[in-house]
Design a protein around this motif. Structure first.
Motif, PDB file in Angstrom:
ATOM      1  N   LEU A  63      40.081  45.825  35.897  1.00 33.27           N
ATOM      2  CA  LEU A  63      39.736  44.986  36.950  1.00 33.27           C
ATOM      3  C   LEU A  63      39.161  45.131  37.592  1.00 33.27           C
ATOM      4  O   LEU A  63      39.170  46.194  38.911  1.00 33.27           O
ATOM      5  N   GLY A  64      37.875  44.963  37.905  1.00 33.12           N
ATOM      6  CA  GLY A  64      36.247  45.433  38.724  1.00 33.12           C
ATOM      7  C   GLY A  64      36.795  44.217  39.382  1.00 33.12           C
ATOM      8  O   GLY A  64      36.049  42.643  39.768  1.00 33.12           O
ATOM      9  N   ALA A  65      36.208  44.760  41.327  1.00 32.39           N
ATOM     10  CA  ALA A  65      36.413  44.191  42.455  1.00 32.39           C
ATOM     11  C   ALA A  65      35.331  43.614  42.917  1.00 32.39           C
ATOM     12  O   ALA A  65      35.074  43.504  44.968  1.00 32.39           O
ATOM     13  N   MET A  66      34.126  43.876  42.193  1.00 29.71           N
ATOM     14  CA  MET A  66      32.613  43.615  42.980  1.00 29.71           C
ATOM     15  C   MET A  66      32.784  42.922  44.336  1.00 29.71           C
ATOM     16  O   MET A  66      31.778  42.507  45.116  1.00 29.71           O
ATOM     17  N   SER A  67      32.922  41.851  43.495  1.00 28.08           N
ATOM     18  CA  SER A  67      32.512  40.458  44.046  1.00 28.08           C
ATOM     19  C   SER A  67      33.253  39.988  45.295  1.00 28.08           C
ATOM     20  O   SER A  67      33.576  39.078  45.749  1.00 28.08           O
ATOM     21  N   PHE A  68      34.825  41.066  45.542  1.00 27.24           N
ATOM     22  CA  PHE A  68      35.754  40.308  46.518  1.00 27.24           C
ATOM     23  C   PHE A  68      35.514  40.079  47.931  1.00 27.24           C
ATOM     24  O   PHE A  68      34.695  41.411  48.316  1.00 27.24           O
ATOM     25  N   GLY A  69      35.372  39.407  48.306  1.00 23.03           N
ATOM     26  CA  GLY A  69      35.002  39.610  49.846  1.00 23.03           C
ATOM     27  C   GLY A  69      34.182  39.132  50.100  1.00 23.03           C
ATOM     28  O   GLY A  69      33.400  38.834  51.061  1.00 23.03           O
ATOM     29  N   THR A  70      33.067  38.808  49.153  1.00 23.93           N
ATOM     30  CA  THR A  70      31.499  38.165  49.290  1.00 23.93           C
ATOM     31  C   THR A  70      31.651  37.181  47.658  1.00 23.93           C
ATOM     32  O   THR A  70      32.385  35.806  48.398  1.00 23.93           O
ATOM     33  N   ALA A  86      34.072  50.417  44.887  1.00 26.50           N
ATOM     34  CA  ALA A  86      32.738  51.315  45.431  1.00 26.50           C
ATOM     35  C   ALA A  86      32.610  50.517  46.925  1.00 26.50           C
ATOM     36  O   ALA A  86      32.320  49.786  46.998  1.00 26.50           O
ATOM     37  N   ASP A  87      32.008  51.730  47.310  1.00 28.45           N
ATOM     38  CA  ASP A  87      32.120  51.814  49.031  1.00 28.45           C
ATOM     39  C   ASP A  87      30.778  50.608  48.931  1.00 28.45           C
ATOM     40  O   ASP A  87      30.394  50.355  50.070  1.00 28.45           O
ATOM     41  N   CYS A  88      30.273  50.526  48.425  1.00 25.17           N
ATOM     42  CA  CYS A  88      28.886  49.769  48.681  1.00 25.17           C
ATOM     43  C   CYS A  88      28.600  48.379  48.076  1.00 25.17           C
ATOM     44  O   CYS A  88      27.901  47.574  48.256  1.00 25.17           O
ATOM     45  N   TYR A  89      29.855  47.824  47.725  1.00 23.40           N
ATOM     46  CA  TYR A  89      30.244  46.561  47.320  1.00 23.40           C
ATOM     47  C   TYR A  89      30.231  45.220  48.364  1.00 23.40           C
ATOM     48  O   TYR A  89      31.281  45.539  49.039  1.00 23.40           O
ATOM     49  N   SER A  90      29.508  44.049  48.470  1.00 24.95           N
ATOM     50  CA  SER A  90      28.260  44.385  47.298  1.00 24.95           C
ATOM     51  C   SER A  90      27.625  43.840  48.406  1.00 24.95           C
ATOM     52  O   SER A  90      27.173  42.771  48.873  1.00 24.95           O
ATOM     53  N   GLY A 105      31.182  47.078  51.453  1.00 27.58           N
ATOM     54  CA  GLY A 105      32.491  47.505  52.237  1.00 27.58           C
ATOM     55  C   GLY A 105      33.364  46.211  52.388  1.00 27.58           C
ATOM     56  O   GLY A 105      34.341  46.230  52.295  1.00 27.58           O
ATOM     57  N   ALA A 106      32.891  45.040  51.590  1.00 26.58           N
ATOM     58  CA  ALA A 106      33.862  44.093  51.410  1.00 26.58           C
ATOM     59  C   ALA A 106      35.130  44.488  50.586  1.00 26.58           C
ATOM     60  O   ALA A 106      35.822  43.375  51.035  1.00 26.58           O
ATOM     61  N   SER A 107      34.589  44.366  49.970  1.00 25.34           N
ATOM     62  CA  SER A 107      35.757  44.819  48.845  1.00 25.34           C
ATOM     63  C   SER A 107      36.633  45.871  48.755  1.00 25.34           C
ATOM     64  O   SER A 107      37.843  45.217  48.662  1.00 25.34           O
ATOM     65  N   GLU A 108      36.576  47.227  49.363  1.00 27.90           N
ATOM     66  CA  GLU A 108      37.405  48.095  49.557  1.00 27.90           C
ATOM     67  C   GLU A 108      37.938  47.085  50.351  1.00 27.90           C
ATOM     68  O   GLU A 108      39.467  47.163  50.935  1.00 27.90           O
ATOM     69  N   ALA A 109      37.704  46.851  51.752  1.00 28.52           N
ATOM     70  CA  ALA A 109      38.223  45.575  52.791  1.00 28.52           C
ATOM     71  C   ALA A 109      39.647  44.914  52.445  1.00 28.52           C
ATOM     72  O   ALA A 109      40.707  44.651  53.149  1.00 28.52           O
ATOM     73  N   VAL A 110      39.081  43.785  51.152  1.00 31.75           N
ATOM     74  CA  VAL A 110      40.135  43.056  50.727  1.00 31.75           C
ATOM     75  C   VAL A 110      40.908  43.634  50.215  1.00 31.75           C
ATOM     76  O   VAL A 110      42.153  43.291  50.419  1.00 31.75           O
ATOM     77  N   LEU A 111      40.599  45.105  49.631  1.00 35.15           N
ATOM     78  CA  LEU A 111      41.729  45.730  48.328  1.00 35.15           C
ATOM     79  C   LEU A 111      42.412  46.128  49.706  1.00 35.15           C
ATOM     80  O   LEU A 111      43.631  45.911  49.429  1.00 35.15           O
ATOM     81  N   GLY A 112      41.530  46.522  51.038  1.00 38.82           N
ATOM     82  CA  GLY A 112      43.270  47.149  51.939  1.00 38.82           C
ATOM     83  C   GLY A 112      43.990  46.186  52.572  1.00 38.82           C
ATOM     84  O   GLY A 112      45.290  46.834  52.873  1.00 38.82           O
TER      85      GLY A 112
END
Length: 317
Positions: free
Chosen positions: A13-20, A45-49, A59-66
């Motif tokens: 599952l690619g989370a690139m767009s999560f949070g944006t 990724a730390d740069c998504y998106s 950072g938005a994608s990682e923050a949503v996953l967190g």
């Protein structure tokens, strides 16, 4: 959230767009369904998106996953998380000329930020997002060795790198006794672009999987992941035309065979593409935004192509 008899899915599952581009409620719904359907690997990724964020940073994608991990006690034990470092812009609008890069200091700082946003203490697979010729690959490996040695990172992989740099990195890892790169992430789909072109959005010189990169991965036992395997829906969505970089007679022949096999099996063309990739040992990353897309992709993982179907798909050039 998942039954004991639910088969493990090889789809990522690619989370690139999560949070944006994908809001938090939808992101949570996709993540929950992914786990219910036996999904294991989530990729971010730390740069998504950064290109879609108001701040110009990732950072938005990682923050949503967190936040999802925090809201779902115990789910972390069933999930493997991969994230990437090296491509975050140093300041808004500075990418690609000025990005974090792959020096040991940059890797350490990026991983610290990722752990904070994700709310976890271990990364299952850390990707070098894109090559950094300003830093000797041996120095990059030295930086990774500290993280794997401390147990902060379990595995390391490389995305958008030429095979020769991966070989050099693996050789240095063996020399210093650290965990070598054991995974490759590249752009790959059934259609092939015209020589001298790259798919839309792939600016990396070595981002599209070549026969050499695939052969290197197979011969050396590297796990291979494919991003944008479904051409953002173009195989089955008439509103999304196949990008013009794929416009050549070979694509016409491959689409004809793909269409025939999909019709014979009662499948979508994209499902046949995913089944074909899995048959070649390639783990596809799904970056959809709807539950139906996720279910369709996971269903494709159970499709076993016959030898004749695989031969027809491979022979269409």
């Amino acid at each position: 959230m998942t039954h004991l008899d639910t088969p493990v899915s090889p789809i990522v599952l690619g989370a690139m767009s999560f949070g944006t581009l994908v809001d938090e409620d939808t992101s949570f719904a996709l993540l929950d369904r992914f786990v219910e359907r036996g999904g294991v690997w989530i990729d971010t990724a730390d740069c998504y998106s950064f290109w879609a964020s108001e701040s110009g940073h990732g950072g938005a994608s990682e923050a949503v996953l967190g936040r999802w991990f925090a809201a779902r006690p115990g789910v972390r034990d069933r999930i493997r998380l991969s994230t990437k470092v090296g491509a975050e812009p140093l300041w808004p609008g500075s990418w690609p000329e000025h990005r974090a890069g792959l020096s040991p200091r940059a890797i350490h700082d990026a991983v610290s930020g990722s752990l904070d946003r994700l709310g976890i203490d271990t990364i299952d697979l850390l990707w070098l997002h894109q090559e950094d010729r300003a830093v000797p690959i041996e120095e990059t490996v030295d930086g990774l060795a500290v993280l794997t040695g401390d147990g902060i990172v379990r595995r390391v992989g490389a995305s958008n790198h030429p095979a020769w740099r991966i070989e050099r990195a693996r050789a240095h890892a063996r020399t210093i006794g650290s965990i070598p790169i054991d995974a490759f992430q590249l752009n790959s789909t059934y259609l092939r672009v015209r020589p001298g072109t790259r798919p839309p959005g792939v600016i990396h010189r070595f981002g599209v999987m070549s026969d050499e990169q695939h052969d290197y991965a197979v011969e050396n036992g590297l796990e291979t992941w494919a991003y944008t395997p479904l051409l953002s829906g173009a195989y089955d969505n008439d509103a999304k035309p196949v990008p013009e970089e794929y416009d050549h007679p070979g694509s016409d022949r491959r689409l004809r065979v793909l269409t025939e096999i999909a019709a014979d099996r009662g499948l979508e063309r994209g499902q046949v593409v995913l089944a074909w990739q899995l048959a070649r040992g390639i783990r596809p990353i799904l970056g959809g935004s709807r539950l139906s897309q996720l279910d369709t992709a996971i269903d494709a993982a159970s499709v076993i192509l016959t030898e004749d179907e695989r031969s027809r798909l491979d022979a269409a050039v």
